[in-house]
Scaffold this motif. Structure first.
Motif, PDB file in Angstrom:
ATOM      1  N   CYS A 115      -7.281   2.894   3.972  1.00 25.27           N
ATOM      2  CA  CYS A 115      -6.193   3.887   4.064  1.00 25.27           C
ATOM      3  C   CYS A 115      -6.515   5.072   3.154  1.00 25.27           C
ATOM      4  O   CYS A 115      -6.344   6.233   3.536  1.00 25.27           O
TER       5      CYS A 115
ATOM      6  N   CYS B  55       0.184   3.099   3.773  1.00 23.42           N
ATOM      7  CA  CYS B  55       0.662   2.535   5.046  1.00 23.42           C
ATOM      8  C   CYS B  55       1.874   1.621   4.878  1.00 23.42           C
ATOM      9  O   CYS B  55       2.475   1.198   5.860  1.00 23.42           O
TER      10      CYS B  55
ATOM     11  N   HIS C 163      -4.734   0.363   0.256  1.00 25.78           N
ATOM     12  CA  HIS C 163      -5.918  -0.219   0.903  1.00 25.78           C
ATOM     13  C   HIS C 163      -7.045   0.799   0.804  1.00 25.78           C
ATOM     14  O   HIS C 163      -6.806   1.997   1.014  1.00 25.78           O
TER      15      HIS C 163
ATOM     16  N   CYS D 192       0.845  -1.195   0.000  1.00 20.26           N
ATOM     17  CA  CYS D 192       0.000   0.000   0.000  1.00 20.26           C
ATOM     18  C   CYS D 192       0.882   1.246   0.000  1.00 20.26           C
ATOM     19  O   CYS D 192       1.816   1.343   0.787  1.00 20.26           O
TER      20      CYS D 192
HETATM   21 ZN   LIG Z   1      -2.695   0.737   3.635  1.00 25.01          ZN
END
Ligand SMILES: [Zn+2]
Length: 336
Positions: A272, A227, A269, A224
């Motif tokens: 996120c 994150c 994600h 990702c």
């Molecule tokens: Zn993420």
């Protein structure tokens, strides 16, 4: 710089991506990669060359059947096999398995050609990726391909579905760039993005070539962008993040910076992405974006061209390592 990609994450999976995403732009590599992943995903430690040659040959003829006009860009010595593949394609597709003639040609050419070169680092004078994935053993009468622990580690990892999808996306992009008509525009002008369908398209016909996520996620190590944790399509809900949010567009009047282009789009994600919303990207996100874009620049296919054109449009050479970080900093500074 390919070394840099490996250093960020020194694993067998990164070696695999060096070979598949940044290796030579030839379809036999992708066919071999797919066949190896399939065999190792069954947990096998070895496989008869004959059995590996079947999915190898089939995936090639299926691609040839879809793109009969494609030019024959092959590694030296590969022409014989590809011309047999062309002749036998229709019949093999009809049978659902390679004809004996095609299988024999594949078994003859694989150890002599693609299997010799698969581990090579492109343009690096014979250097190889840091992990080996197979060895060809056995006698000339019955060749056996030993699959290494590294290959099983890759093929059985939590990213296995992602790796297959990355391989398919890259093959599709490369295959399209071989195709008559579309190919030249892809190679010269790079790709466009259909943001609604989240597909990469060719600029001329706006035909879908591959998914944005599948095309670029390997270059960010399957992580990702927000994150930095693993992001697994099919398991995680995936969104494509505008790293510099689209809402920033109004802060950049006249700057002519295209925020809807590949350079600024990165899988994340969905939670996120939702949480980040319209906030500016953090330093970590920008570093990851720059590294991801530098990695794409090491991959010889139209995504690289697309990124090169972005850099050139903003006064960079489009060829020097490190330019992505400079460009991204420039964009951030313009945002004040
Ligand atoms: Zn993420």
């Amino acid at each position: 710089m390919t070394v840099e990609f490996f250093r960020e994450e020194p694993t067998a999976r990164s070696s695999w991506r060096l070979a598949v995403l940044m290796g030579a732009n030839v379809r036999t590599y992708f066919a071999l990669g797919g066949a190896l992943l399939g065999a190792a995903a069954e947990g096998r430690t070895d496989i008869l060359l004959r059995d590996l040659a079947k999915p190898y040959a089939m995936s090639l003829v299926e691609h040839l059947a879809q793109a009969p006009q494609a030019s024959s860009k092959v590694v030296a010595g590969g022409l014989d096999f590809l011309s047999v593949a062309r002749e036998e394609a229709a019949e093999s597709v009809r049978l659902g398995s390679p004809t004996e003639k095609l299988l024999a040609a594949a078994m003859k050419s694989m150890p002599a050609m693609v299997m010799q070169k698969f581990h090579n680092l492109r343009g690096d004078g014979g250097a190889e990726v840091p992990h080996r994935f197979y060895e060809v053993t056995g006698t000339s009468r019955e060749r056996v391909v030993k699959l290494t622990d590294h290959l099983r580690e890759v093929a059985l990892s939590e990213q296995k579905a992602s790796l297959q999808a990355e391989l398919a996306a890259r093959w599709s992009i490369v295959e399209t760039s071989f195709a008559a008509g579309v190919g030249r525009s892809l190679v010269e002008e790079g790709v466009a993005v259909d943001l609604e369908a989240l597909q990469i398209t060719d600029k001329e016909r706006r035909r879908s070539v591959a998914g944005v996520t599948e095309a670029v996620i390997g270059f960010q190590h399957g992580r990702c962008i927000i994150c930095a944790e693993l992001l697994t399509p099919g398991v995680d809900d995936v969104a494509v993040d505008h790293v510099f949010p689209y809402s920033f567009k109004r802060l950049l009047p006249g700057a002519d910076i295209d925020l809807d282009a590949i350079w600024n789009l990165a899988p994340a994600h969905r939670p996120c992405n939702g949480q980040k919303s319209n906030q500016p990207p953090t330093q970590g996100q920008l570093i990851r974006l720059a590294l991801r874009n530098e990695a794409i620049m090491q991959s010889p296919h139209p995504l690289k061209r697309t990124l090169q054109l972005t850099l050139k449009r903003h006064g960079f050479t489009g060829g020097r390592v490190g330019e992505w970080w400079d460009f991204i900093q420039e964009v951030r500074n313009q945002l004040g």
